[in-house]
Design a protein around this motif. Structure first.
Motif, PDB file in Angstrom:
ATOM      1  N   ASP A   1     -12.154 -40.264  79.009  1.00 22.26           N
ATOM      2  CA  ASP A   1     -11.625 -39.878  77.706  1.00 22.26           C
ATOM      3  C   ASP A   1     -10.629 -38.738  77.890  1.00 22.26           C
ATOM      4  O   ASP A   1     -10.906 -37.769  78.596  1.00 22.26           O
ATOM      5  N   ILE A   2      -9.466 -38.870  77.257  1.00 21.47           N
ATOM      6  CA  ILE A   2      -8.447 -37.825  77.291  1.00 21.47           C
ATOM      7  C   ILE A   2      -8.370 -37.191  75.911  1.00 21.47           C
ATOM      8  O   ILE A   2      -8.158 -37.883  74.906  1.00 21.47           O
ATOM      9  N   GLN A   3      -8.549 -35.872  75.847  1.00 20.51           N
ATOM     10  CA  GLN A   3      -8.477 -35.152  74.583  1.00 20.51           C
ATOM     11  C   GLN A   3      -7.185 -34.341  74.515  1.00 20.51           C
ATOM     12  O   GLN A   3      -6.811 -33.681  75.485  1.00 20.51           O
ATOM     13  N   TRP A   4      -6.540 -34.388  73.375  1.00 21.86           N
ATOM     14  CA  TRP A   4      -5.348 -33.585  73.113  1.00 21.86           C
ATOM     15  C   TRP A   4      -5.818 -32.249  72.554  1.00 21.86           C
ATOM     16  O   TRP A   4      -6.417 -32.176  71.481  1.00 21.86           O
ATOM     17  N   VAL A   5      -5.561 -31.170  73.290  1.00 23.39           N
ATOM     18  CA  VAL A   5      -6.017 -29.848  72.883  1.00 23.39           C
ATOM     19  C   VAL A   5      -4.823 -28.892  72.822  1.00 23.39           C
ATOM     20  O   VAL A   5      -3.745 -29.182  73.353  1.00 23.39           O
ATOM     21  N   THR A   6      -5.028 -27.756  72.206  1.00 17.57           N
ATOM     22  CA  THR A   6      -3.984 -26.727  72.129  1.00 17.57           C
ATOM     23  C   THR A   6      -4.337 -25.490  72.946  1.00 17.57           C
ATOM     24  O   THR A   6      -3.536 -24.560  73.028  1.00 17.57           O
ATOM     25  N   SER A   7      -5.540 -25.484  73.524  1.00 19.38           N
ATOM     26  CA  SER A   7      -5.964 -24.368  74.366  1.00 19.38           C
ATOM     27  C   SER A   7      -7.126 -24.827  75.238  1.00 19.38           C
ATOM     28  O   SER A   7      -7.687 -25.909  75.020  1.00 19.38           O
ATOM     29  N   ASP A   8      -7.464 -24.003  76.249  1.00 24.16           N
ATOM     30  CA  ASP A   8      -8.588 -24.293  77.142  1.00 24.16           C
ATOM     31  C   ASP A   8      -8.460 -25.659  77.803  1.00 24.16           C
ATOM     32  O   ASP A   8      -9.442 -26.388  77.971  1.00 24.16           O
ATOM     33  N   GLN A   9      -7.257 -26.003  78.203  1.00 30.55           N
ATOM     34  CA  GLN A   9      -6.995 -27.311  78.783  1.00 30.55           C
ATOM     35  C   GLN A   9      -7.407 -27.364  80.256  1.00 30.55           C
ATOM     36  O   GLN A   9      -7.476 -26.351  80.936  1.00 30.55           O
ATOM     37  N   HIS A  10      -7.669 -28.584  80.707  1.00 32.78           N
ATOM     38  CA  HIS A  10      -7.791 -28.814  82.148  1.00 32.78           C
ATOM     39  C   HIS A  10      -6.404 -28.969  82.773  1.00 32.78           C
ATOM     40  O   HIS A  10      -6.148 -28.490  83.874  1.00 32.78           O
ATOM     41  N   TRP A  11      -5.520 -29.672  82.043  1.00 40.19           N
ATOM     42  CA  TRP A  11      -4.187 -30.000  82.558  1.00 40.19           C
ATOM     43  C   TRP A  11      -3.133 -29.702  81.509  1.00 40.19           C
ATOM     44  O   TRP A  11      -3.344 -29.942  80.325  1.00 40.19           O
ATOM     45  N   LEU A  12      -1.986 -29.199  81.983  1.00 39.28           N
ATOM     46  CA  LEU A  12      -0.813 -29.026  81.139  1.00 39.28           C
ATOM     47  C   LEU A  12       0.067 -30.254  81.346  1.00 39.28           C
ATOM     48  O   LEU A  12       0.635 -30.443  82.421  1.00 39.28           O
ATOM     49  N   ALA A  13       0.153 -31.093  80.324  1.00 39.27           N
ATOM     50  CA  ALA A  13       0.880 -32.362  80.428  1.00 39.27           C
ATOM     51  C   ALA A  13       2.279 -32.211  79.859  1.00 39.27           C
ATOM     52  O   ALA A  13       2.463 -32.035  78.652  1.00 39.27           O
ATOM     53  N   ASN A  14       3.271 -32.253  80.726  1.00 40.68           N
ATOM     54  CA  ASN A  14       4.672 -32.152  80.330  1.00 40.68           C
ATOM     55  C   ASN A  14       5.224 -33.567  80.146  1.00 40.68           C
ATOM     56  O   ASN A  14       5.357 -34.319  81.123  1.00 40.68           O
ATOM     57  N   VAL A  15       5.533 -33.927  78.916  1.00 42.94           N
ATOM     58  CA  VAL A  15       6.011 -35.278  78.618  1.00 42.94           C
ATOM     59  C   VAL A  15       7.447 -35.180  78.090  1.00 42.94           C
ATOM     60  O   VAL A  15       7.703 -34.508  77.093  1.00 42.94           O
ATOM     61  N   LYS A  16       8.349 -35.864  78.768  1.00 43.56           N
ATOM     62  CA  LYS A  16       9.769 -35.775  78.425  1.00 43.56           C
ATOM     63  C   LYS A  16      10.281 -37.103  77.894  1.00 43.56           C
ATOM     64  O   LYS A  16      10.042 -38.161  78.475  1.00 43.56           O
ATOM     65  N   LYS A  17      10.983 -37.040  76.780  1.00 40.12           N
ATOM     66  CA  LYS A  17      11.661 -38.216  76.239  1.00 40.12           C
ATOM     67  C   LYS A  17      12.998 -38.352  76.970  1.00 40.12           C
ATOM     68  O   LYS A  17      13.816 -37.425  76.958  1.00 40.12           O
ATOM     69  N   ILE A  18      13.205 -39.489  77.628  1.00 35.39           N
ATOM     70  CA  ILE A  18      14.393 -39.649  78.476  1.00 35.39           C
ATOM     71  C   ILE A  18      15.173 -40.902  78.087  1.00 35.39           C
ATOM     72  O   ILE A  18      14.661 -41.795  77.404  1.00 35.39           O
ATOM     73  N   GLU A  19      16.422 -40.958  78.537  1.00 34.42           N
ATOM     74  CA  GLU A  19      17.199 -42.190  78.443  1.00 34.42           C
ATOM     75  C   GLU A  19      16.613 -43.208  79.418  1.00 34.42           C
ATOM     76  O   GLU A  19      16.090 -42.845  80.471  1.00 34.42           O
ATOM     77  N   SER A  20      16.730 -44.484  79.084  1.00 38.49           N
ATOM     78  CA  SER A  20      16.111 -45.525  79.910  1.00 38.49           C
ATOM     79  C   SER A  20      16.659 -45.542  81.336  1.00 38.49           C
ATOM     80  O   SER A  20      15.953 -45.919  82.278  1.00 38.49           O
ATOM     81  N   ALA A  21      17.916 -45.125  81.514  1.00 36.60           N
ATOM     82  CA  ALA A  21      18.532 -45.164  82.842  1.00 36.60           C
ATOM     83  C   ALA A  21      18.332 -43.863  83.621  1.00 36.60           C
ATOM     84  O   ALA A  21      18.713 -43.773  84.785  1.00 36.60           O
ATOM     85  N   GLU A  22      17.745 -42.855  82.983  1.00 34.29           N
ATOM     86  CA  GLU A  22      17.593 -41.558  83.647  1.00 34.29           C
ATOM     87  C   GLU A  22      16.554 -41.636  84.758  1.00 34.29           C
ATOM     88  O   GLU A  22      15.487 -42.240  84.589  1.00 34.29           O
ATOM     89  N   LYS A  23      16.872 -41.038  85.887  1.00 31.27           N
ATOM     90  CA  LYS A  23      15.907 -40.961  86.974  1.00 31.27           C
ATOM     91  C   LYS A  23      14.938 -39.814  86.696  1.00 31.27           C
ATOM     92  O   LYS A  23      15.355 -38.708  86.358  1.00 31.27           O
ATOM     93  N   PHE A  24      13.666 -40.116  86.817  1.00 28.99           N
ATOM     94  CA  PHE A  24      12.655 -39.111  86.515  1.00 28.99           C
ATOM     95  C   PHE A  24      11.504 -39.272  87.486  1.00 28.99           C
ATOM     96  O   PHE A  24      11.008 -40.385  87.693  1.00 28.99           O
ATOM     97  N   ARG A  25      11.088 -38.178  88.085  1.00 32.44           N
ATOM     98  CA  ARG A  25       9.984 -38.230  89.029  1.00 32.44           C
ATOM     99  C   ARG A  25       8.685 -37.831  88.337  1.00 32.44           C
ATOM    100  O   ARG A  25       8.455 -36.660  88.041  1.00 32.44           O
ATOM    101  N   SER A  26       7.856 -38.805  88.056  1.00 33.54           N
ATOM    102  CA  SER A  26       6.535 -38.521  87.506  1.00 33.54           C
ATOM    103  C   SER A  26       5.634 -38.046  88.635  1.00 33.54           C
ATOM    104  O   SER A  26       5.661 -38.593  89.736  1.00 33.54           O
TER     105      SER A  26
END
Length: 215
Positions: A90-115
């Motif tokens: 289960d993944i919970q969306w939280v605003t504090s006390d997180q296990h992980w900081l998830a950086n999610v970027k909206k990109i152009e379809s042709a943009e190279k992005f390293r996940s």
């Protein structure tokens, strides 16, 4: 009685009444956009989180069984003996006390992005298309469910043909030929991916150990 353990990467809930072990991760999101794209709306953020959670649940959830063995027949936990537990995520969306900081970027379809996942800094880097994208042209693999594997302790297993150009170290893991595996370039799970979880679970209930099986 439920048994709970909190770790740096996730929280574990052993629930005997439901015969379930739940691995719960808390993600705090940082939402960003490429130049020229519209900002994230709340509905877009909510939809992306729900889709990512579903992708992880569908890939990883109810795929493994933990089989309990009680070593002392007089122990208070003897009712757990030979009981099977489904492993859920289960993944919970939280605003504090997180296990992980998830950086999610909206990109152009042709943009190279390293996940990727930075284990040291406890950060996840994903593009908005990662809930359904391919890692590269010939590799039909969902990025979110692969990167999630890193957050529970699984390593990359692909070989030199797929390693990052900037990584100058020769990379030849022992599972490099297992190309159908999720942490390689495939989509199949392996019990080795939950070794860290098994170790944590086996430390939770005195006198009780668990074996793991893939359904």
């Amino acid at each position: 009685m439920n048994h709970i353990k909190k770790t740096d990467n996730y929280d574990i809930y052993i629930e005997p009444s439901r015969k379930t072990i739940v691995i719960r991760q808390k993600w705090k999101y940082i939402w960003s956009v490429a130049s020229g794209l519209s900002n994230w709306s709340y509905l877009e953020k909510k939809e992306w989180h729900q889709k990512a959670d579903n992708v992880i649940w569908q890939q990883w959830g109810s795929q493994f069984v933990f089989w309990a063995l009680v070593h002392d027949e007089n122990a208070s936990n003897r009712s757990l003996h030979k009981k099977e537990f489904n492993l859920e995520f289960d993944i919970q969306w939280v605003t504090s006390d997180q296990h992980w900081l998830a950086n999610v970027k909206k990109i152009e379809s042709a943009e190279k992005f390293r996940s990727r996942v930075n284990l040291t800094e406890k950060k996840i880097y994903l593009a908005h298309i990662d809930t359904n994208r391919r890692l590269s042209g010939a590799i039909n693999q969902n990025t979110v469910k692969h990167e999630f594997g890193h957050t529970i302790g699984a390593d990359d297993e692909y070989g030199n043909d797929y390693k990052r150009v900037e990584n100058k170290t020769k990379y030849e893991p022992i599972y490099v030929k297992d190309t159908k595996a999720l942490m390689n370039i495939g989509n199949e799970l392996r019990t080795r991916y939950i070794r860290d979880i098994k170790m944590e679970v086996n430390s939770m209930i005195p006198g009780v150990s668990f074996s793991t099986f893939f359904k």
